[in-house]
Each structure stands twice: as structure tokens, then as C-alpha cells.
Design a protein around this motif. Structure first.
Motif, PDB file in Angstrom:
ATOM      1  N   ALA A  96     -17.875 -38.486  14.900  1.00 30.31           N
ATOM      2  CA  ALA A  96     -16.973 -37.625  14.120  1.00 30.31           C
ATOM      3  C   ALA A  96     -16.773 -36.287  14.825  1.00 30.31           C
ATOM      4  N   LEU A  97     -17.834 -35.713  15.380  1.00 31.20           N
ATOM      5  CA  LEU A  97     -17.696 -34.450  16.108  1.00 31.20           C
ATOM      6  C   LEU A  97     -16.842 -34.627  17.360  1.00 31.20           C
ATOM      7  N   LEU A  98     -17.034 -35.728  18.058  1.00 30.24           N
ATOM      8  CA  LEU A  98     -16.277 -35.964  19.287  1.00 30.24           C
ATOM      9  C   LEU A  98     -14.804 -36.257  19.019  1.00 30.24           C
ATOM     10  N   ARG A 111      -9.614 -29.380  18.600  1.00 27.32           N
ATOM     11  CA  ARG A 111      -9.463 -27.992  19.053  1.00 27.32           C
ATOM     12  C   ARG A 111     -10.807 -27.285  18.980  1.00 27.32           C
ATOM     13  N   ILE A 112     -11.265 -26.821  20.131  1.00 26.94           N
ATOM     14  CA  ILE A 112     -12.616 -26.284  20.248  1.00 26.94           C
ATOM     15  C   ILE A 112     -12.564 -24.829  20.701  1.00 26.94           C
ATOM     16  N   ASN A 147     -18.044 -24.177  19.767  1.00 26.09           N
ATOM     17  CA  ASN A 147     -19.019 -24.543  20.788  1.00 26.09           C
ATOM     18  C   ASN A 147     -19.609 -23.244  21.324  1.00 26.09           C
ATOM     19  N   VAL A 148     -20.932 -23.114  21.298  1.00 23.31           N
ATOM     20  CA  VAL A 148     -21.583 -21.831  21.590  1.00 23.31           C
ATOM     21  C   VAL A 148     -22.325 -21.852  22.920  1.00 23.31           C
ATOM     22  N   TRP A 163     -21.448 -26.425  17.550  1.00 26.77           N
ATOM     23  CA  TRP A 163     -22.215 -27.180  18.548  1.00 26.77           C
ATOM     24  C   TRP A 163     -22.937 -26.163  19.420  1.00 26.77           C
ATOM     25  N   LEU A 164     -24.269 -26.210  19.422  1.00 24.08           N
ATOM     26  CA  LEU A 164     -25.072 -25.332  20.270  1.00 24.08           C
ATOM     27  C   LEU A 164     -25.482 -26.096  21.523  1.00 24.08           C
TER      28      LEU A 164
END
Length: 114
Positions: free
Chosen positions: A11-13, A17-18, A75-76, A104-105
Motif C-alpha cells: 500500500a505504501l509503495l 507523490r512523495i 520520506n524523511v 517513511w523514515l
């Protein structure tokens, strides 16, 4: 809550848009190479870096709040001690705009309380 199962990761993948917090303009750094990889594979990468005008051919913004339009994932690429503030910004954005569905770390970056 951390995603630990295959369905959650899929689901995350599937998010498109990130916003990449700490996206680097320096080739060779993970904060550059990973967003470049994502971009090459069809993701819409929005660089968030107050010290760069452009990263990966895309105009960089100073902060998550400055990202125009919807974002799906944050995304960090920042140190662990900055995570709590970034999570707070993402929650505020999610509550006010209804986007920023997940954070997402990178490996080794963590803040259990955040």
C-alpha cells in the motif's frame, strides 16, 4: 504505527507523490540517490530542502507546509532528533488538507514517541 506486513508495504509503495524532507542535491548521498531512484521509477518526488533551489530537476521548497497540491507520503532524510517536529508537521498537514497519509523514515532514523 509501523507497517510490518507485506500488504501494508505494498500500500505504501502504491502511493505516488512523495515529499522528501532533506532531499539532497549532492550525488552519491543517500538523500539524493534514493529520491532519484524513486523518480526514475515513476514517483513524483517533491524535494524539501531550504538550502537548495532545485533538486533532481524539480524546484525545492523550504518546508513541508510549502508543498503545493496533495502529497501521499513524507520520506524523511533528517536526523532522529528532528523526527518529532517533522511528524507534527505531517499530522498538521494531514488534519488540515487530508493528505500526507504516511511517513517513511530511513534505516537508522527513529523516534519511538513520534
Amino acid at each position: 504505527m509501523p507497517v510490518t506486513d507485506d500488504a501494508g508495504l505494498r500500500a505504501l509503495l502504491d502511493l505516488d507523490r512523495i515529499a522528501v524532507i532533506g532531499c539532497s542535491s549532492t550525488p552519491g548521498k543517500e538523500a539524493h540517490e534514493i529520491p532519484a531512484y524513486l523518480q526514475r521509477h515513476g514517483y513524483d518526488v517533491v524535494p524539501v530542502n531550504p538550502y537548495a533551489d532545485e533538486v533532481l530537476g524539480v524546484e525545492a521548497v523550504d518546508a513541508l507546509a510549502d508543498v503545493e497540491g496533495e502529497i501521499d507520503l513524507v520520506n524523511v532524510f533528517r536526523p532522529s532528533e528532528e523526527v518529532a517536529g517533522i511528524v507534527d508537521e505531517a499530522i498538521e498537514r494531514h488534519e488540515s488538507r487530508g493528505d500526507a497519509e504516511a511517513i517513511w523514515l530511513q534505516l537508522g532514523i527513529r523516534d519511538d514517541e513520534a
